[in-house]
Motif scaffolding. Structure first.
Motif, PDB file in Angstrom:
ATOM      1  N   GLU A  53      35.202   2.043  54.281  1.00 45.05           N
ATOM      2  CA  GLU A  53      36.442   1.332  54.641  1.00 45.05           C
ATOM      3  C   GLU A  53      37.619   2.296  54.659  1.00 45.05           C
ATOM      4  OE1 GLU A  53      36.201  -1.429  55.812  1.00 45.05           O
ATOM      5  OE2 GLU A  53      34.819  -2.757  54.765  1.00 45.05           O
ATOM      6  N   LYS A  54      37.640   3.207  53.706  1.00 45.33           N
ATOM      7  CA  LYS A  54      38.735   4.178  53.626  1.00 45.33           C
ATOM      8  C   LYS A  54      38.735   5.070  54.876  1.00 45.33           C
ATOM      9  CE  LYS A  54      40.555   7.552  50.286  1.00 45.33           C
ATOM     10  NZ  LYS A  54      40.266   8.831  50.861  1.00 45.33           N
ATOM     11  N   MET A  55      37.557   5.549  55.243  1.00 48.85           N
ATOM     12  CA  MET A  55      37.479   6.426  56.421  1.00 48.85           C
ATOM     13  C   MET A  55      37.800   5.675  57.701  1.00 48.85           C
ATOM     14  SD  MET A  55      34.617   9.306  55.982  1.00 48.85           S
ATOM     15  CE  MET A  55      35.506  10.286  57.164  1.00 48.85           C
ATOM     16  N   LYS A  56      37.381   4.412  57.764  1.00 50.71           N
ATOM     17  CA  LYS A  56      37.676   3.618  58.960  1.00 50.71           C
ATOM     18  C   LYS A  56      39.187   3.395  59.101  1.00 50.71           C
ATOM     19  CE  LYS A  56      34.859   0.124  60.205  1.00 50.71           C
ATOM     20  NZ  LYS A  56      33.935  -1.013  60.084  1.00 50.71           N
ATOM     21  N   ALA A  57      39.850   3.231  57.957  1.00 48.82           N
ATOM     22  CA  ALA A  57      41.310   3.053  57.987  1.00 48.82           C
ATOM     23  C   ALA A  57      41.980   4.336  58.481  1.00 48.82           C
ATOM     24  CB  ALA A  57      41.811   2.677  56.591  1.00 48.82           C
ATOM     25  N   GLU A  58      41.415   5.481  58.099  1.00 47.35           N
ATOM     26  CA  GLU A  58      41.993   6.768  58.518  1.00 47.35           C
ATOM     27  C   GLU A  58      41.657   7.101  59.975  1.00 47.35           C
ATOM     28  OE1 GLU A  58      40.403   9.542  55.707  1.00 47.35           O
ATOM     29  OE2 GLU A  58      41.526   8.683  54.028  1.00 47.35           O
ATOM     30  N   GLU A 107      25.708  -3.510  57.359  1.00 41.95           N
ATOM     31  CA  GLU A 107      26.445  -4.660  57.907  1.00 41.95           C
ATOM     32  C   GLU A 107      27.828  -4.278  58.405  1.00 41.95           C
ATOM     33  OE1 GLU A 107      26.139  -7.309  54.598  1.00 41.95           O
ATOM     34  OE2 GLU A 107      24.281  -8.238  55.344  1.00 41.95           O
ATOM     35  N   LYS A 108      28.295  -3.078  58.032  1.00 44.86           N
ATOM     36  CA  LYS A 108      29.655  -2.661  58.392  1.00 44.86           C
ATOM     37  C   LYS A 108      29.694  -1.655  59.552  1.00 44.86           C
ATOM     38  CE  LYS A 108      31.790  -4.573  54.819  1.00 44.86           C
ATOM     39  NZ  LYS A 108      32.865  -5.551  54.931  1.00 44.86           N
ATOM     40  N   VAL A 160      30.449   1.217  50.499  1.00 41.41           N
ATOM     41  CA  VAL A 160      31.269   0.504  51.477  1.00 41.41           C
ATOM     42  C   VAL A 160      32.742   0.892  51.334  1.00 41.41           C
ATOM     43  CG1 VAL A 160      32.110  -1.781  52.139  1.00 41.41           C
ATOM     44  CG2 VAL A 160      29.674  -1.429  51.708  1.00 41.41           C
ATOM     45  N   GLU A 161      33.201   1.085  50.084  1.00 40.90           N
ATOM     46  CA  GLU A 161      34.620   1.441  49.868  1.00 40.90           C
ATOM     47  C   GLU A 161      34.952   2.767  50.563  1.00 40.90           C
ATOM     48  OE1 GLU A 161      32.480   0.630  47.343  1.00 40.90           O
ATOM     49  OE2 GLU A 161      33.197  -1.441  47.310  1.00 40.90           O
ATOM     50  N   GLN A 162      34.038   3.725  50.473  1.00 42.46           N
ATOM     51  CA  GLN A 162      34.258   5.017  51.141  1.00 42.46           C
ATOM     52  C   GLN A 162      34.375   4.808  52.647  1.00 42.46           C
ATOM     53  OE1 GLN A 162      30.548   6.675  49.859  1.00 42.46           O
ATOM     54  NE2 GLN A 162      31.531   8.131  48.463  1.00 42.46           N
TER      55      GLN A 162
END
Ligand code: SF4
Length: 224
Positions: free
Chosen positions: A182-187, A205-206, A178-180
């Motif tokens: 979230e990082k890509m979604k932020a970028e 779920e994300k 999930v952390e990976q």
């Protein structure tokens, strides 16, 4: 056309052989293939071919499926180290023991499993048809789902079933964190996220869309 490709084509004609290659394979392998597709598309092609030899550029369980569907043909696997972590996570002996401890349960297998596991199964599904087929089973059917725990968990949630789940996973899909994401979604805030149901629940779920290979749609024929 290079010399190697010419030799391969000549050999195919002499032996009445066909090369089936998965999308996973390198471009140069796909170039000499008669058919390139996903595992379901390749299985269907293997079932209908009139070639004497099927050279299967894919993982073991796919080649085994080709043999099951066309038992009179010789099926060759060019690289015996091409295995599948998901199929390997469910050994037939272990499943037989588990079945013996759960009388009255039907075994529902995801197609990504060995021929020996398929032989112990009552029904075999793909990720594309699993929900439909599970929904057609009686509501009180007791089911063991193998080998993918993530896919089984997804099916349970979508259908309201309480299938017993084998603790198997694909080393690729299970690897996503999930952390990976979230990082890509932020970028890439405008990107939509799609995922295969072999991914873990917390990943699914994300995401915006959960799906798999649509039945018989993504295979492509190649000219010889
Ligand atoms: S991607 Fe996963 S399920 Fe598919 S063949 Fe590779 S290890 Fe097996």
């Amino acid at each position: 056309m290079n010399i190697l490709t010419q030799k391969i084509n000549t050999l195919k004609q002499e032996k009445n052989a066909i090369i089936l290659a998965h999308y996973y394979t390198l471009p140069e392998v796909q170039e000499v293939a008669d058919f390139v597709g996903d595992s379901l598309g390749l299985a269907r092609k293997a079932a209908e071919t009139d070639a004497d030899i099927i050279l299967f550029a894919g993982v073991h369980f796919m080649a085994e499926t080709a043999k099951i569907l066309n038992p009179t043909k010789k099926v060759l696997v060019p690289d015996m180290s091409a295995g599948c972590s998901l199929a390997d996570s469910c050994k037939a002996e272990k499943l037989a023991e588990y079945k013996a401890k759960h009388p009255g349960y039907k075994v529902l297998s995801y197609v990504n499993c060995s021929a020996a596991v398929k032989a112990l199964s009552d029904l075999i599904v793909t990720s594309g048809n699993a929900l439909k087929l599970v929904n057609q089973l009686p509501e009180d059917e007791k089911i063991i789902f193998v080998p993918d725990g993530n896919l089984g968990d997804y099916i349970n949630r979508m259908t309201g079933r309480e299938m017993l789940l084998w603790d198997g996973a694909c080393c690729v899909h299970d690897h996503y964190e999930v952390e990976q994401l979230e990082k890509m979604k932020a970028e890439h805030p405008d990107a939509i996220v799609v995922a295969h149901p072999e991914c873990r629940r917390e990943m699914l779920e994300k995401v915006d869309f959960i799906g798999s290979t649509p039945p018989c749609s993504t295979s492509s024929a190649r000219a010889m």
